[in-house]
Design a protein around this motif. Sequence first.
Motif, mmCIF file in Angstrom:
data_model
loop_
_atom_site.group_PDB
_atom_site.id
_atom_site.type_symbol
_atom_site.label_atom_id
_atom_site.label_comp_id
_atom_site.label_asym_id
_atom_site.label_seq_id
_atom_site.Cartn_x
_atom_site.Cartn_y
_atom_site.Cartn_z
ATOM 1 N N ALA A 11 0.836 -1.208 0.000
ATOM 2 C CA ALA A 11 0.000 0.000 0.000
ATOM 3 C C ALA A 11 0.869 1.254 0.000
ATOM 4 O O ALA A 11 0.574 2.223 -0.721
ATOM 5 C CB ALA A 11 -0.939 -0.012 1.210
ATOM 6 N N ASN A 12 1.938 1.250 0.784
ATOM 7 C CA ASN A 12 2.853 2.399 0.804
ATOM 8 C C ASN A 12 3.531 2.580 -0.553
ATOM 9 O O ASN A 12 3.694 3.715 -1.020
ATOM 10 C CB ASN A 12 3.919 2.228 1.893
ATOM 11 N N ARG A 13 3.917 1.477 -1.180
ATOM 12 C CA ARG A 13 4.558 1.563 -2.493
ATOM 13 C C ARG A 13 3.592 2.154 -3.513
ATOM 14 O O ARG A 13 3.954 3.049 -4.283
ATOM 15 C CB ARG A 13 5.017 0.168 -2.948
ATOM 16 N N ARG A 14 2.341 1.708 -3.499
ATOM 17 C CA ARG A 14 1.333 2.236 -4.427
ATOM 18 C C ARG A 14 1.067 3.716 -4.155
ATOM 19 O O ARG A 14 0.920 4.505 -5.086
ATOM 20 C CB ARG A 14 0.034 1.445 -4.305
ATOM 21 N N ARG A 15 0.982 4.072 -2.881
ATOM 22 C CA ARG A 15 0.757 5.469 -2.511
ATOM 23 C C ARG A 15 1.895 6.349 -3.023
ATOM 24 O O ARG A 15 1.671 7.419 -3.595
ATOM 25 C CB ARG A 15 0.633 5.578 -0.987
ATOM 26 N N GLN A 16 3.120 5.897 -2.835
ATOM 27 C CA GLN A 16 4.288 6.644 -3.288
ATOM 28 C C GLN A 16 4.286 6.767 -4.819
ATOM 29 O O GLN A 16 4.570 7.831 -5.362
ATOM 30 C CB GLN A 16 5.583 5.956 -2.812
ATOM 31 N N GLU A 17 3.931 5.678 -5.491
ATOM 32 C CA GLU A 17 3.859 5.686 -6.951
ATOM 33 C C GLU A 17 2.823 6.702 -7.432
ATOM 34 O O GLU A 17 3.060 7.456 -8.377
ATOM 35 C CB GLU A 17 3.484 4.274 -7.421
ATOM 36 N N LYS A 18 1.681 6.699 -6.785
ATOM 37 C CA LYS A 18 0.604 7.627 -7.152
ATOM 38 C C LYS A 18 1.037 9.079 -6.923
ATOM 39 O O LYS A 18 0.778 9.960 -7.757
ATOM 40 C CB LYS A 18 -0.648 7.304 -6.329
ATOM 41 N N LEU A 19 1.725 9.334 -5.789
ATOM 42 C CA LEU A 19 2.225 10.685 -5.521
ATOM 43 C C LEU A 19 3.218 11.126 -6.591
ATOM 44 O O LEU A 19 3.192 12.287 -7.044
ATOM 45 C CB LEU A 19 2.885 10.755 -4.142
ATOM 46 N N GLU A 20 4.080 10.225 -7.007
ATOM 47 C CA GLU A 20 5.058 10.556 -8.050
ATOM 48 C C GLU A 20 4.364 10.856 -9.370
ATOM 49 O O GLU A 20 4.754 11.779 -10.094
ATOM 50 C CB GLU A 20 6.072 9.409 -8.219
ATOM 51 N N GLN A 21 3.293 10.099 -9.685
ATOM 52 C CA GLN A 21 2.534 10.357 -10.908
ATOM 53 C C GLN A 21 1.865 11.734 -10.854
ATOM 54 O O GLN A 21 1.878 12.493 -11.839
ATOM 55 C CB GLN A 21 1.478 9.273 -11.129
ATOM 56 N N LEU A 22 1.269 12.052 -9.697
ATOM 57 C CA LEU A 22 0.621 13.359 -9.548
ATOM 58 C C LEU A 22 1.636 14.499 -9.618
ATOM 59 O O LEU A 22 1.377 15.538 -10.223
ATOM 60 C CB LEU A 22 -0.162 13.424 -8.229
ATOM 61 N N THR A 23 2.782 14.288 -9.003
ATOM 62 C CA THR A 23 3.829 15.305 -9.029
ATOM 63 C C THR A 23 4.280 15.547 -10.460
ATOM 64 O O THR A 23 4.437 16.694 -10.894
ATOM 65 C CB THR A 23 5.031 14.873 -8.163
ATOM 66 N N ALA A 24 4.461 14.473 -11.194
ATOM 67 C CA ALA A 24 4.881 14.595 -12.600
ATOM 68 C C ALA A 24 3.802 15.294 -13.426
ATOM 69 O O ALA A 24 4.085 16.134 -14.294
ATOM 70 C CB ALA A 24 5.211 13.234 -13.185
ATOM 71 N N LYS A 25 2.569 14.991 -13.164
ATOM 72 C CA LYS A 25 1.455 15.547 -13.922
ATOM 73 C C LYS A 25 1.291 17.042 -13.670
ATOM 74 O O LYS A 25 1.035 17.827 -14.605
ATOM 75 C CB LYS A 25 0.156 14.820 -13.571
ATOM 76 N N PHE A 26 1.431 17.465 -12.431
ATOM 77 C CA PHE A 26 1.164 18.855 -12.094
ATOM 78 C C PHE A 26 2.435 19.681 -11.870
ATOM 79 O O PHE A 26 2.357 20.817 -11.408
ATOM 80 C CB PHE A 26 0.279 18.929 -10.826
ATOM 81 N N SER A 27 3.546 19.118 -12.221
ATOM 82 C CA SER A 27 4.813 19.842 -12.053
ATOM 83 C C SER A 27 4.870 21.013 -13.015
ATOM 84 O O SER A 27 4.435 20.956 -14.154
ATOM 85 C CB SER A 27 5.984 18.890 -12.338
ATOM 86 N N ARG A 28 5.426 22.152 -12.588
ATOM 87 C CA ARG A 28 5.536 23.361 -13.419
ATOM 88 C C ARG A 28 6.738 23.282 -14.349
ATOM 89 O O ARG A 28 6.879 24.125 -15.213
ATOM 90 C CB ARG A 28 5.668 24.595 -12.538
ATOM 91 N N ASN A 29 7.576 22.316 -14.148
ATOM 92 C CA ASN A 29 8.791 22.203 -14.959
ATOM 93 C C ASN A 29 8.547 21.330 -16.187
ATOM 94 O O ASN A 29 9.183 20.317 -16.385
ATOM 95 C CB ASN A 29 9.936 21.596 -14.130
ATOM 96 N N LYS A 30 7.628 21.734 -17.034
ATOM 97 C CA LYS A 30 7.327 20.958 -18.240
ATOM 98 C C LYS A 30 8.049 21.498 -19.424
ATOM 99 O O LYS A 30 8.301 22.577 -19.671
ATOM 100 C CB LYS A 30 5.828 20.960 -18.536
#
Length: 151
Positions: A132-151
Amino acid sequence: MNTSLTPPPADGQPSATAPAPSARSLLKQLQQQFPAFRDCLPLAIGIDKQLLAAQPEIDRKLMRAALGIHTGSQRYLRAMEKATVRYNLDGSAGAEVTDVHRKHAKDTLQERFRKEAERKKAERDAAAAEEANRRRQEKLEQLTAKFSRNK
């Protein structure tokens, strides 16, 4: 592996050619020599005295440790759970197994199984939490990548 029942040399040091005997090696030797051990029969009360009479050179501490391993084994406890008779070293029938001793064997086995089940459940729970922690971390990384301003 040293299967001798003789104690170490008088200087207290094991000989250079043979390792110090262990309780497990002594138990293996007892299983080869005596039907009651080999067949995992319920042992007579006072079997330690029978052993010492048959083999006076046996180390008492080592013998007690070997007896503890043997009588605490799952196979022995299962035999005790259903037994009606105890056996001497030579395999001859001895005294009766009491209800108290049968109940003790049953209770000991049940307690072991309960502890093992708890240990396995704790392992499963820990693995599930880790996943569950691994999935949570993966999801956070996906969200960070999606909403990151450094595109």
